[in-house]
Design a protein around this motif. Structure first.
Motif, PDB file in Angstrom:
ATOM      1  N   ILE A 120     -16.804   6.892   7.854  1.00 23.88           N
ATOM      2  CA  ILE A 120     -16.830   7.385   6.680  1.00 23.88           C
ATOM      3  C   ILE A 120     -16.966   5.900   5.677  1.00 23.88           C
ATOM      4  N   LEU A 121     -17.884   6.050   4.836  1.00 21.87           N
ATOM      5  CA  LEU A 121     -18.470   4.993   3.994  1.00 21.87           C
ATOM      6  C   LEU A 121     -17.748   5.117   2.632  1.00 21.87           C
ATOM      7  N   CYS A 122     -17.013   4.406   2.078  1.00 22.12           N
ATOM      8  CA  CYS A 122     -16.300   4.585   0.896  1.00 22.12           C
ATOM      9  C   CYS A 122     -17.035   3.503  -0.247  1.00 22.12           C
ATOM     10  N   SER A 123     -17.958   4.016  -1.141  1.00 20.39           N
ATOM     11  CA  SER A 123     -18.443   2.921  -1.966  1.00 20.39           C
ATOM     12  C   SER A 123     -17.802   2.850  -3.308  1.00 20.39           C
ATOM     13  N   ILE A 124     -17.297   1.898  -3.806  1.00 14.91           N
ATOM     14  CA  ILE A 124     -16.505   1.819  -4.961  1.00 14.91           C
ATOM     15  C   ILE A 124     -17.585   0.953  -5.952  1.00 14.91           C
ATOM     16  N   LEU A 176      -6.768   3.240  -6.170  1.00 13.27           N
ATOM     17  CA  LEU A 176      -6.011   4.420  -5.684  1.00 13.27           C
ATOM     18  C   LEU A 176      -6.924   5.685  -5.433  1.00 13.27           C
ATOM     19  N   SER A 177      -7.922   5.981  -6.107  1.00 14.29           N
ATOM     20  CA  SER A 177      -8.953   6.986  -6.064  1.00 14.29           C
ATOM     21  C   SER A 177      -9.452   6.994  -4.868  1.00 14.29           C
ATOM     22  N   ALA A 178      -9.947   5.640  -4.230  1.00 15.58           N
ATOM     23  CA  ALA A 178     -10.691   5.421  -3.092  1.00 15.58           C
ATOM     24  C   ALA A 178      -9.652   5.638  -1.846  1.00 15.58           C
ATOM     25  N   ALA A 179      -8.359   5.110  -1.852  1.00 12.52           N
ATOM     26  CA  ALA A 179      -7.623   5.631  -0.911  1.00 12.52           C
ATOM     27  C   ALA A 179      -7.217   6.920  -0.590  1.00 12.52           C
ATOM     28  N   VAL A 180      -7.202   7.721  -1.724  1.00 13.42           N
ATOM     29  CA  VAL A 180      -6.808   9.348  -1.832  1.00 13.42           C
ATOM     30  C   VAL A 180      -8.388  10.001  -1.053  1.00 13.42           C
ATOM     31  N   ALA A 181      -9.459   9.395  -1.586  1.00 19.19           N
ATOM     32  CA  ALA A 181     -10.628  10.040  -0.933  1.00 19.19           C
ATOM     33  C   ALA A 181     -10.765   9.826   0.578  1.00 19.19           C
ATOM     34  N   ASP A 199     -18.406   8.410  -3.041  1.00 18.02           N
ATOM     35  CA  ASP A 199     -18.927   7.810  -4.229  1.00 18.02           C
ATOM     36  C   ASP A 199     -17.578   7.812  -5.222  1.00 18.02           C
ATOM     37  N   VAL A 200     -16.910   6.561  -5.146  1.00 19.96           N
ATOM     38  CA  VAL A 200     -15.921   6.467  -6.159  1.00 19.96           C
ATOM     39  C   VAL A 200     -16.198   5.465  -7.095  1.00 19.96           C
TER      40      VAL A 200
END
Length: 387
Positions: A120-124, A176-181, A199-200
């Motif tokens: 899982i790639l999370c881009s902030i 917080l949005s990233a953690a939930v996502a 995409d955050v």
């Protein structure tokens, strides 16, 4: 007792506040977080004041406890190959570069999932991976401005310089949005067996804080205006008030039962039907201005009416409720003057979090690369940049 995210492995390429605070939350819940830092200085926050002697900044220590540090120059073939090998055994990779930077480094999502289809790639980012402003540089104050948060704060017809002074878009919009996502994507992966690219956008997350207020606007309440909405200065039952000695109290008596209790406690039952009457705000302001802070504090403690003091300076840490909740603690670290660092717990607690101090830049490079099966030649090439 095990922690809920034990066994989860996260690579964190992010810097400053939004990504590191997100991964701090996950690390405190048991995830193994490895910071990937540039060998030339590492995370920018390492250099920000106040500095703790030669051990880096207080900000870095606060954001990066319970993590390890691997120093990689991702612009070099060795750094890129090492990162791909680390990603092959990871569950999540968090990054906060501008959109397109990972692609230019040869580390696009497609390239990463060739090595690990479950990643899982999370881009902030400030404005997201799409849209005309996706490449704009920015920081919290700008994202909060574009989201309408700053234009909604302060007194009616007040100056636009009003802002809360804390990083709303960074933390609420980004961390917080990233953690939930990430947690949602992990649950999805349980079903599908595959990762995804998240995409955050911090501006999106800041704008989400106006969800309730925009509903009022779209329901016929008129456009958002500074200091005149129901919950930002319009209703007399809900707002900040100055006391006789120029301190502040926060009144949140939104429900009629709390407003009536407040009016009874101050012997102003005549205001009992005017909690939502904007014309009554002046009377409440005059009421608060007639008594000193300590008197209002005593009334707040004796009356169940949603009245609280506005703490200033060190008063927050002295609050007996915060102390009883164990929100502040001393993190042992023999490298620091005094042997420990005063710290704040993250708010989601399921079990006792680990208490490991923040790492030196690159301290875990060799161990992490060797454990990931990186070739000896690549390990040597990476370590040569640290000398």
């Amino acid at each position: 007792m095990t922690l809920p995210l034990e066994g989860l492995r996260i690579l964190d390429l992010s810097r400053l506040l939004p990504g590191p605070y997100c991964t701090l939350l996950l690390a405190d819940l048991g995830a193994a977080v490895v910071k990937i830092e540039d060998p030339q200085g590492g995370d920018y926050v390492r250099q920000m004041p106040p500095q703790l002697g030669e051990e880096g900044s207080a900000l870095f220590h606060a954001l990066n406890r319970n993590k390890k540090s691997v120093a990689l120059d991702l612009r070099t073939p060795a750094g890129r190959e090492a990162l791909l090998d680390l990603a092959a055994g990871a569950d999540v990779l968090v990054e906060s570069f501008r959109p397109g930077v990972l692609d230019r480094l040869g580390l696009s999502f497609d390239t990463l999932v060739e090595r690990n289809s479950r990643l899982i790639l999370c881009s902030i980012s400030g404005f997201g991976q799409s849209g005309p402003d996706r490449d704009r540089a920015g920081h919290d104050i700008g994202y909060a401005a574009r989201a309408g948060i700053l234009g909604f704060a302060g007194e009616p017809h007040g100056r636009s310089e009003s802002w809360p002074g804390v990083q709303i878009a960074d933390v609420a919009g980004g961390s917080l949005s990233a953690a939930v996502a990430i947690l949602a994507a992990l649950r999805e992966r349980d079903r599908t067996g595959r990762g995804r690219h998240l995409d955050v956008a911090m501006t999106d997350g800041a704008l989400a804080l106006l969800h309730l207020h925009l509903a009022t606007t779209w329901g016929g309440g008129g456009p958002l205006q500074r200091g005149t909405g129901p919950l930002n200065g319009g209703y007399p039952c809900y707002g900040l008030y100055r006391t006789k000695d120029d301190r502040q109290m926060a009144l949140g008596a939104l429900e009629p039962k709390f407003w009536l209790a407040f009016c009874a406690a101050v012997e102003r039952e005549d205001l009992g039907v005017r909690g939502y009457d904007r014309e009554a705000r002046g009377a409440v302001e005059a009421l608060f201005a007639s008594r000193p802070f300590e008197e209002w504090l005593a009334l707040a403690r004796a009356t169940d009416c949603c009245l609280e003091p506005v703490w200033e300076g060190d008063e927050v840490e002295a609050d007996p409720h915060h102390r009883a909740r164990g929100l502040f603690f001393d993190l042992p670290d023999p490298r620091l003057p005094g042997g420990s660092l005063r710290s704040l717990r993250t708010p989601v607690r399921i079990g006792e979090p680990p208490l490991q101090p923040a790492p030196f830049l690159g301290a875990d490079t060799r161990a992490e690369l060797e454990a990931a099966g990186v070739s000896a030649a690549t390990v040597d090439a990476v370590l040569a940049l640290l000398r």
